[in-house]
Scaffold this motif. Structure first.
Motif, PDB file in Angstrom:
ATOM      1  N   THR A 161       0.818  -1.210   0.000  1.00 35.04           N
ATOM      2  CA  THR A 161       0.000   0.000   0.000  1.00 35.04           C
ATOM      3  C   THR A 161       0.856   1.266   0.000  1.00 35.04           C
ATOM      4  O   THR A 161       1.961   1.280   0.559  1.00 35.04           O
ATOM      5  CB  THR A 161      -0.970  -0.001   1.203  1.00 35.04           C
ATOM      6  OG1 THR A 161      -1.917   1.041   1.046  1.00 35.04           O
ATOM      7  CG2 THR A 161      -0.244   0.145   2.525  1.00 35.04           C
ATOM      8  N   LYS A 162       0.343   2.301  -0.640  1.00 38.10           N
ATOM      9  CA  LYS A 162       1.013   3.607  -0.673  1.00 38.10           C
ATOM     10  C   LYS A 162       0.065   4.640  -0.105  1.00 38.10           C
ATOM     11  O   LYS A 162      -1.085   4.737  -0.536  1.00 38.10           O
ATOM     12  CB  LYS A 162       1.412   3.972  -2.101  1.00 38.10           C
ATOM     13  CG  LYS A 162       2.485   3.067  -2.666  1.00 38.10           C
ATOM     14  CD  LYS A 162       2.790   3.439  -4.105  1.00 38.10           C
ATOM     15  CE  LYS A 162       3.883   2.576  -4.674  1.00 38.10           C
ATOM     16  NZ  LYS A 162       3.501   1.201  -4.899  1.00 38.10           N
ATOM     17  N   TRP A 163       0.557   5.421   0.868  1.00 39.68           N
ATOM     18  CA  TRP A 163      -0.247   6.437   1.528  1.00 39.68           C
ATOM     19  C   TRP A 163       0.375   7.811   1.336  1.00 39.68           C
ATOM     20  O   TRP A 163       1.589   7.947   1.191  1.00 39.68           O
ATOM     21  CB  TRP A 163      -0.312   6.189   3.027  1.00 39.68           C
ATOM     22  CG  TRP A 163      -1.136   5.047   3.491  1.00 39.68           C
ATOM     23  CD1 TRP A 163      -1.563   3.972   2.771  1.00 39.68           C
ATOM     24  CD2 TRP A 163      -1.616   4.859   4.828  1.00 39.68           C
ATOM     25  NE1 TRP A 163      -2.281   3.129   3.578  1.00 39.68           N
ATOM     26  CE2 TRP A 163      -2.325   3.646   4.840  1.00 39.68           C
ATOM     27  CE3 TRP A 163      -1.506   5.594   5.997  1.00 39.68           C
ATOM     28  CZ2 TRP A 163      -2.928   3.162   5.989  1.00 39.68           C
ATOM     29  CZ3 TRP A 163      -2.107   5.107   7.138  1.00 39.68           C
ATOM     30  CH2 TRP A 163      -2.818   3.900   7.130  1.00 39.68           C
ATOM     31  N   ARG A 164      -0.487   8.811   1.398  1.00 36.80           N
ATOM     32  CA  ARG A 164      -0.073  10.191   1.615  1.00 36.80           C
ATOM     33  C   ARG A 164      -0.928  10.658   2.767  1.00 36.80           C
ATOM     34  O   ARG A 164      -2.150  10.718   2.677  1.00 36.80           O
ATOM     35  CB  ARG A 164      -0.322  11.056   0.389  1.00 36.80           C
ATOM     36  CG  ARG A 164       0.211  12.482   0.591  1.00 36.80           C
ATOM     37  CD  ARG A 164      -0.297  13.376  -0.490  1.00 36.80           C
ATOM     38  NE  ARG A 164      -1.751  13.162  -0.522  1.00 36.80           N
ATOM     39  CZ  ARG A 164      -2.650  14.111  -0.677  1.00 36.80           C
ATOM     40  NH1 ARG A 164      -2.313  15.322  -0.870  1.00 36.80           N
ATOM     41  NH2 ARG A 164      -3.935  13.842  -0.674  1.00 36.80           N
ATOM     42  N   ASN A 165      -0.293  10.959   3.884  1.00 37.55           N
ATOM     43  CA  ASN A 165      -1.000  11.351   5.100  1.00 37.55           C
ATOM     44  C   ASN A 165      -0.270  12.547   5.696  1.00 37.55           C
ATOM     45  O   ASN A 165       0.812  12.385   6.271  1.00 37.55           O
ATOM     46  CB  ASN A 165      -1.017  10.188   6.098  1.00 37.55           C
ATOM     47  CG  ASN A 165      -1.958  10.421   7.245  1.00 37.55           C
ATOM     48  OD1 ASN A 165      -3.130  10.064   7.156  1.00 37.55           O
ATOM     49  ND2 ASN A 165      -1.472  11.028   8.315  1.00 37.55           N
ATOM     50  N   ALA A 213       2.256  15.103   6.001  1.00 34.82           N
ATOM     51  CA  ALA A 213       3.599  15.203   5.410  1.00 34.82           C
ATOM     52  C   ALA A 213       4.307  13.851   5.369  1.00 34.82           C
ATOM     53  O   ALA A 213       5.494  13.787   5.089  1.00 34.82           O
ATOM     54  CB  ALA A 213       4.440  16.213   6.189  1.00 34.82           C
ATOM     55  N   GLU A 214       3.587  12.763   5.634  1.00 31.24           N
ATOM     56  CA  GLU A 214       4.191  11.436   5.633  1.00 31.24           C
ATOM     57  C   GLU A 214       3.710  10.647   4.420  1.00 31.24           C
ATOM     58  O   GLU A 214       2.563  10.783   3.998  1.00 31.24           O
ATOM     59  CB  GLU A 214       3.839  10.685   6.914  1.00 31.24           C
ATOM     60  CG  GLU A 214       4.431  11.304   8.165  1.00 31.24           C
ATOM     61  CD  GLU A 214       4.250  10.409   9.372  1.00 31.24           C
ATOM     62  OE1 GLU A 214       4.759   9.266   9.344  1.00 31.24           O
ATOM     63  OE2 GLU A 214       3.586  10.857  10.327  1.00 31.24           O
ATOM     64  N   PHE A 215       4.600   9.814   3.901  1.00 30.69           N
ATOM     65  CA  PHE A 215       4.316   9.038   2.701  1.00 30.69           C
ATOM     66  C   PHE A 215       4.702   7.572   2.918  1.00 30.69           C
ATOM     67  O   PHE A 215       5.594   7.042   2.255  1.00 30.69           O
ATOM     68  CB  PHE A 215       5.066   9.620   1.500  1.00 30.69           C
ATOM     69  CG  PHE A 215       4.635  11.017   1.179  1.00 30.69           C
ATOM     70  CD1 PHE A 215       3.666  11.255   0.216  1.00 30.69           C
ATOM     71  CD2 PHE A 215       5.174  12.099   1.860  1.00 30.69           C
ATOM     72  CE1 PHE A 215       3.256  12.548  -0.073  1.00 30.69           C
ATOM     73  CE2 PHE A 215       4.770  13.401   1.577  1.00 30.69           C
ATOM     74  CZ  PHE A 215       3.805  13.619   0.617  1.00 30.69           C
ATOM     75  N   PRO A 216       4.042   6.893   3.863  1.00 27.32           N
ATOM     76  CA  PRO A 216       4.412   5.503   4.133  1.00 27.32           C
ATOM     77  C   PRO A 216       4.114   4.594   2.950  1.00 27.32           C
ATOM     78  O   PRO A 216       3.161   4.826   2.198  1.00 27.32           O
ATOM     79  CB  PRO A 216       3.556   5.139   5.345  1.00 27.32           C
ATOM     80  CG  PRO A 216       2.450   6.114   5.367  1.00 27.32           C
ATOM     81  CD  PRO A 216       2.941   7.351   4.703  1.00 27.32           C
ATOM     82  N   GLN A 217       4.934   3.566   2.820  1.00 32.35           N
ATOM     83  CA  GLN A 217       4.737   2.537   1.811  1.00 32.35           C
ATOM     84  C   GLN A 217       4.791   1.191   2.502  1.00 32.35           C
ATOM     85  O   GLN A 217       5.735   0.902   3.229  1.00 32.35           O
ATOM     86  CB  GLN A 217       5.799   2.639   0.725  1.00 32.35           C
ATOM     87  CG  GLN A 217       5.670   3.912  -0.076  1.00 32.35           C
ATOM     88  CD  GLN A 217       6.534   3.900  -1.324  1.00 32.35           C
ATOM     89  OE1 GLN A 217       6.863   2.854  -1.846  1.00 32.35           O
ATOM     90  NE2 GLN A 217       6.886   5.076  -1.785  1.00 32.35           N
ATOM     91  N   GLY A 218       3.777   0.389   2.281  1.00 38.80           N
ATOM     92  CA  GLY A 218       3.702  -0.935   2.872  1.00 38.80           C
ATOM     93  C   GLY A 218       3.020  -0.916   4.224  1.00 38.80           C
ATOM     94  O   GLY A 218       2.904   0.117   4.882  1.00 38.80           O
TER      95      GLY A 218
END
Length: 155
Positions: free
Chosen positions: A42-46, A48-53
């Motif tokens: 999964t790819k998120w934009r939350n 200022a954070e951009f977690p992946q997985g």
């Protein structure tokens, strides 16, 4: 492979079901449970954070609920098409100093064929509020079925 019904393509009814399931998950404030609704990559934009997985998404949620205390969330359908759902949401929370906030936002979601969310793009604004101006008063956990939604609350 795991599936998370309802599956795309979404109808209005199945999009609303998917949104309520997501709301219930987030109101559990259980990061390990919540990330199972997302694809492993999964790819998120939350903010200022951009977690992946899932691991990074879980770490974000763990940090979130150390800051955002007594969190209560309502999500509502904005639009849907095929394997995508647009959601508006509001949540209320307080910090460790007792300052209350109402966070307003929008999310764009994309799902794979198994119903796992592959992309989550969130835009969020925090509004300081007084404790007496809160609108979400149910016990922590799932919002009761008879509690008004965002439209009914004028949010």
């Amino acid at each position: 492979m795991d599936t998370r019904p309802p599956l795309p393509p979404f109808t209005r009814e199945t999009a609303i079901q998917k949104i309520r399931l997501a709301e219930d998950g987030w109101n559990s404030r259980d990061p390990a449970r919540i990330v199972l609704a997302y694809s492993p990559d999964t790819k998120w934009r939350n903010r200022a954070e951009f977690p992946q997985g899932r691991d990074q998404a879980q770490a974000l949620l763990e940090r979130k609920w150390t800051r955002e205390l007594d969190y209560r969330l309502i999500k509502e359908l904005w639009a849907h098409e095929g394997n995508r759902i647009a959601v508006r949401f509001v949540y209320e929370w307080h910090d460790d100093a007792g300052n209350w906030f109402r966070s307003h936002g929008n999310e764009n979601w994309e799902f794979d064929a198994q119903g796992l969310m592959t992309h989550r793009h969130a835009s969020i604004n925090d509004q300081p509020i007084k404790a007496e101006d809160r609108k979400f008063h149910w016990p922590l956990g799932r919002r009761p079925d008879d509690h008004p939604g965002l439209t009914e609350l004028g949010l």
